[in-house]
Design a protein around this motif. Structure first.
Motif, mmCIF file in Angstrom:
data_model
loop_
_atom_site.group_PDB
_atom_site.id
_atom_site.type_symbol
_atom_site.label_atom_id
_atom_site.label_comp_id
_atom_site.label_asym_id
_atom_site.label_seq_id
_atom_site.Cartn_x
_atom_site.Cartn_y
_atom_site.Cartn_z
ATOM 1 N N GLU A 378 0.850 -1.189 0.000
ATOM 2 C CA GLU A 378 0.000 0.000 0.000
ATOM 3 C C GLU A 378 0.889 1.243 0.000
ATOM 4 O O GLU A 378 1.206 1.792 1.057
ATOM 5 N N PRO A 379 1.343 1.694 -1.160
ATOM 6 C CA PRO A 379 2.288 2.805 -1.224
ATOM 7 C C PRO A 379 1.763 4.064 -0.547
ATOM 8 O O PRO A 379 0.588 4.419 -0.677
ATOM 9 N N ASP A 380 2.635 4.726 0.182
ATOM 10 C CA ASP A 380 2.304 6.005 0.803
ATOM 11 C C ASP A 380 2.312 7.080 -0.287
ATOM 12 O O ASP A 380 3.302 7.217 -1.015
ATOM 13 N N PRO A 381 1.241 7.856 -0.443
ATOM 14 C CA PRO A 381 1.219 8.906 -1.464
ATOM 15 C C PRO A 381 2.366 9.909 -1.326
ATOM 16 O O PRO A 381 2.783 10.515 -2.321
ATOM 17 N N GLU A 382 2.881 10.084 -0.089
ATOM 18 C CA GLU A 382 4.010 10.993 0.102
ATOM 19 C C GLU A 382 5.317 10.380 -0.387
ATOM 20 O O GLU A 382 6.299 11.097 -0.561
ATOM 21 N N CYS A 383 5.340 9.081 -0.561
ATOM 22 C CA CYS A 383 6.535 8.377 -1.038
ATOM 23 C C CYS A 383 6.210 7.851 -2.436
ATOM 24 O O CYS A 383 5.747 6.714 -2.597
ATOM 25 N N ASP A 384 6.431 8.687 -3.440
ATOM 26 C CA ASP A 384 5.883 8.430 -4.773
ATOM 27 C C ASP A 384 6.941 8.107 -5.822
ATOM 28 O O ASP A 384 6.779 8.412 -7.002
ATOM 29 N N LEU A 385 8.032 7.450 -5.397
ATOM 30 C CA LEU A 385 9.053 7.027 -6.345
ATOM 31 C C LEU A 385 8.883 5.535 -6.654
ATOM 32 O O LEU A 385 7.983 4.879 -6.141
ATOM 33 N N ASP A 386 9.765 5.005 -7.483
ATOM 34 C CA ASP A 386 9.714 3.595 -7.863
ATOM 35 C C ASP A 386 10.490 2.779 -6.839
ATOM 36 O O ASP A 386 11.720 2.671 -6.914
ATOM 37 N N TYR A 387 9.775 2.176 -5.882
ATOM 38 C CA TYR A 387 10.433 1.473 -4.779
ATOM 39 C C TYR A 387 10.570 -0.033 -5.005
ATOM 40 O O TYR A 387 10.798 -0.779 -4.059
ATOM 41 N N VAL A 388 10.475 -0.499 -6.226
ATOM 42 C CA VAL A 388 10.693 -1.906 -6.601
ATOM 43 C C VAL A 388 9.919 -2.837 -5.657
ATOM 44 O O VAL A 388 10.508 -3.632 -4.928
ATOM 45 N N PRO A 389 8.612 -2.752 -5.636
ATOM 46 C CA PRO A 389 7.842 -3.534 -4.668
ATOM 47 C C PRO A 389 7.869 -5.037 -4.924
ATOM 48 O O PRO A 389 7.757 -5.492 -6.068
ATOM 49 N N LEU A 390 8.122 -5.785 -3.869
ATOM 50 C CA LEU A 390 7.858 -7.230 -3.762
ATOM 51 C C LEU A 390 8.793 -8.144 -4.542
ATOM 52 O O LEU A 390 9.181 -9.199 -4.039
ATOM 53 N N GLU A 391 9.157 -7.807 -5.753
ATOM 54 C CA GLU A 391 9.947 -8.711 -6.581
ATOM 55 C C GLU A 391 11.223 -8.041 -7.088
ATOM 56 O O GLU A 391 11.212 -6.866 -7.464
ATOM 57 N N ALA A 392 12.321 -8.829 -7.100
ATOM 58 C CA ALA A 392 13.585 -8.334 -7.646
ATOM 59 C C ALA A 392 13.434 -8.003 -9.127
ATOM 60 O O ALA A 392 12.561 -8.533 -9.815
ATOM 61 N N ARG A 393 14.304 -7.117 -9.593
ATOM 62 C CA ARG A 393 14.207 -6.650 -10.970
ATOM 63 C C ARG A 393 15.547 -6.867 -11.686
ATOM 64 O O ARG A 393 16.580 -6.370 -11.236
ATOM 65 N N GLU A 394 15.519 -7.604 -12.776
ATOM 66 C CA GLU A 394 16.717 -7.840 -13.573
ATOM 67 C C GLU A 394 16.870 -6.732 -14.609
ATOM 68 O O GLU A 394 16.123 -6.678 -15.593
ATOM 69 N N VAL A 395 17.822 -5.853 -14.365
ATOM 70 C CA VAL A 395 18.115 -4.746 -15.281
ATOM 71 C C VAL A 395 19.615 -4.472 -15.206
ATOM 72 O O VAL A 395 20.273 -4.840 -14.231
ATOM 73 N N PRO A 396 20.192 -3.833 -16.206
ATOM 74 C CA PRO A 396 21.604 -3.450 -16.106
ATOM 75 C C PRO A 396 21.813 -2.496 -14.923
ATOM 76 O O PRO A 396 21.075 -1.521 -14.765
ATOM 77 N N VAL A 397 22.795 -2.816 -14.098
ATOM 78 C CA VAL A 397 23.104 -1.984 -12.927
ATOM 79 C C VAL A 397 24.588 -1.629 -13.000
ATOM 80 O O VAL A 397 25.448 -2.472 -12.746
ATOM 81 N N ASN A 398 24.871 -0.391 -13.355
ATOM 82 C CA ASN A 398 26.256 0.046 -13.500
ATOM 83 C C ASN A 398 26.708 1.015 -12.421
ATOM 84 O O ASN A 398 27.868 0.994 -12.013
ATOM 85 N N THR A 399 25.809 1.877 -11.972
ATOM 86 C CA THR A 399 26.166 2.881 -10.961
ATOM 87 C C THR A 399 25.083 2.920 -9.898
ATOM 88 O O THR A 399 23.891 3.031 -10.217
ATOM 89 N N VAL A 400 25.507 2.819 -8.646
ATOM 90 C CA VAL A 400 24.571 2.690 -7.531
ATOM 91 C C VAL A 400 24.891 3.731 -6.464
ATOM 92 O O VAL A 400 26.058 3.985 -6.155
#
Length: 423
Positions: A378-400
């Motif tokens: 249940e995302p908080d409307p005040e926290c409105d970014l992409d928080y990768v809910p529930l499942e891992a995401r396979e994407v290129p990750v170069n800079t963290v």
């Protein structure tokens, strides 16, 4: 800092709830499983918050001898175990390096609290005696009282004779210990550093402290799903224990021996809000400032960040605070950047969590996988970014970007990047 030096991670080991060892830890994170549970280390029935992230750690099974187990606090046991395993993971032969060029940077928030509390209960007969007989005192009490004893134990175990120190900046200690190690290599004081942090705070005195300020969650009827950063129903963090130690090396030193490189540590920055011991301003200005300086030192544009590992403690003020900080520091790119909190799965191990999160970031780069934020239904409307809910995401990750926020007003940020991007 010396020209053309760079710092890379060549060894990693983690002890965390649900995952003792690097492989088990990473499997837990990428599966989105949670490892928080009812406290079993003591009877928690008198406390407001009765859940925690406990580690299934047996010191004898990892080779610690009875005398070592007696001498070392549980947090120190975690640290020396992780240091030994990260050294093995790195493939570094300590017999081939100058030990005076090898150091230790270890962080902790509450040190040997577990042993200090235990010894007090023995000495006072569980608080019944005001005048105590020192004859009942452990001969190792000095080691428990002095936080630097843990860093010294890691140095003795690994043979490090260079710069050795303990970092105690509360919940940012893990990030700041990595940052200090990075700085020692960059300024030429060392070629190799064992960097990380350890804390074992699942004890009555620490639980009572966080109960008093209502920072931990009272969701005792659902321990598995109690840690829920950025969720509208969040109501505090879940206390935990854990440790991570990494081998950091000067890049040319690592490449000359053909070492596997997980990631480059590109920068570290820290600030203090000089505002309140536990309170945070909602605008996130101090964290944003730390992020901006970390990006500048790494020569990274905000648009280059592929993933943000959030502090994400699950308290209402923290999650709002850092959401605002990400928007301030990253601008419009904040809305395009995946953000997640691994505390949703393993809880908040105070000073240790920052180093555990750096380890997770290095593994994210190495595997091109972003760990999820568990329990985010249940995302908080005040926290409105992409928080990768529930499942891992396979994407290129170069800079963290990995950030931390600590009591006392500490705000820290570390930038990691793929070794292929290193200058």
């Amino acid at each position: 800092m010396l020209v053309n030096r760079a710092v890379v991670i060549t060894g990693i080991d983690v002890i965390a709830p649900g995952g003792v060892g690097k492989k088990e830890f990473w499997n837990l994170l990428t599966s989105g499983r949670t490892a928080t549970r009812d406290i079993s280390f003591f009877d928690p029935s008198a406390f407001r918050s009765r859940i925690a992230g406990e580690c299934d750690f047996n010191p004898a099974s990892v080779g610690l001898q009875p005398r070592e187990i007696r001498r070392m606090d549980r947090a120190t046991q975690f640290a020396v175990t992780c240091a030994s395993e990260s050294l093995a993971d790195s493939g570094l032969d300590m017999g081939t390096v100058d030990p005076t060029r090898v150091g230790v940077s270890l962080g902790s928030a509450v040190g040997a609290t577990t042993s200090i509390e235990r010894e007090y209960l023995v000495l006072s007969d569980s608080g019944r005696e005001w005048l105590m007989d020192e004859g009942h005192l452990s001969p190792h009490m000095y080691d428990y009282m002095v936080p630097s004893a843990a860093a010294a134990e890691v140095a003795w175990r690994t043979g490090a004779e260079g710069p050795v120190a303990m970092v105690a900046t509360g919940c940012t200690a893990g990030l700041d210990a990595v940052g200090r190690a990075y700085e020692k290599i960059m300024d030429g004081s060392a070629d190799v550093m064992f960097a990380g942090a350890t804390d074992t705070p699942v004890s009555p005195i620490v639980v009572a402290c966080f109960d008093a300020i209502k920072a931990t969650t009272p969701r005792n009827d659902d321990a598995e799903h109690a840690s829920r950063p950025f969720d509208a129903t969040r109501n505090g963090f879940v206390l935990a224990e854990g440790a991570a130690v990494m081998v950091l090396e000067e890049r040319e030193h690592a490449m000359a021996r053909g070492a596997r490189i997980y990631a480059e540590v590109a920068s570290h920055a820290t600030r203090c809000n000089a505002y309140h011991m536990t309170g945070l301003r909602p605008d996130g200005r101090e964290m944003a400032e730390a992020i901006r300086h970390a990006l500048a030192d790494a020569r990274c544009a905000p648009e280059s960040i592929d993933y943000v590992n959030a502090h994400g403690s699950g308290t209402r003020q923290n999650d709002r605070h850092e959401t605002a900080a990400f928007k301030d520091a990253l601008g419009a790119h904040a809305y395009r950047t995946p953000v997640s909190s691994i505390k949703s799965m393993i809880g908040h191990s105070l000073g240790a969590i920052g180093s555990i999160e750096v380890a997770a970031c290095a593994l994210a780069i190495d595997n091109d996988v972003i760990p999820p934020t568990a329990n985010l239904h249940e995302p908080d409307p005040e926290c409105d970014l992409d928080y990768v809910p529930l499942e891992a995401r396979e994407v290129p990750v170069n800079t963290v970007l990995s950030v931390g926020s600590g009591f006392g007003g500490f705000q820290s940020a570390v930038v990691l990047r793929s070794p292929e991007l290193a200058a």
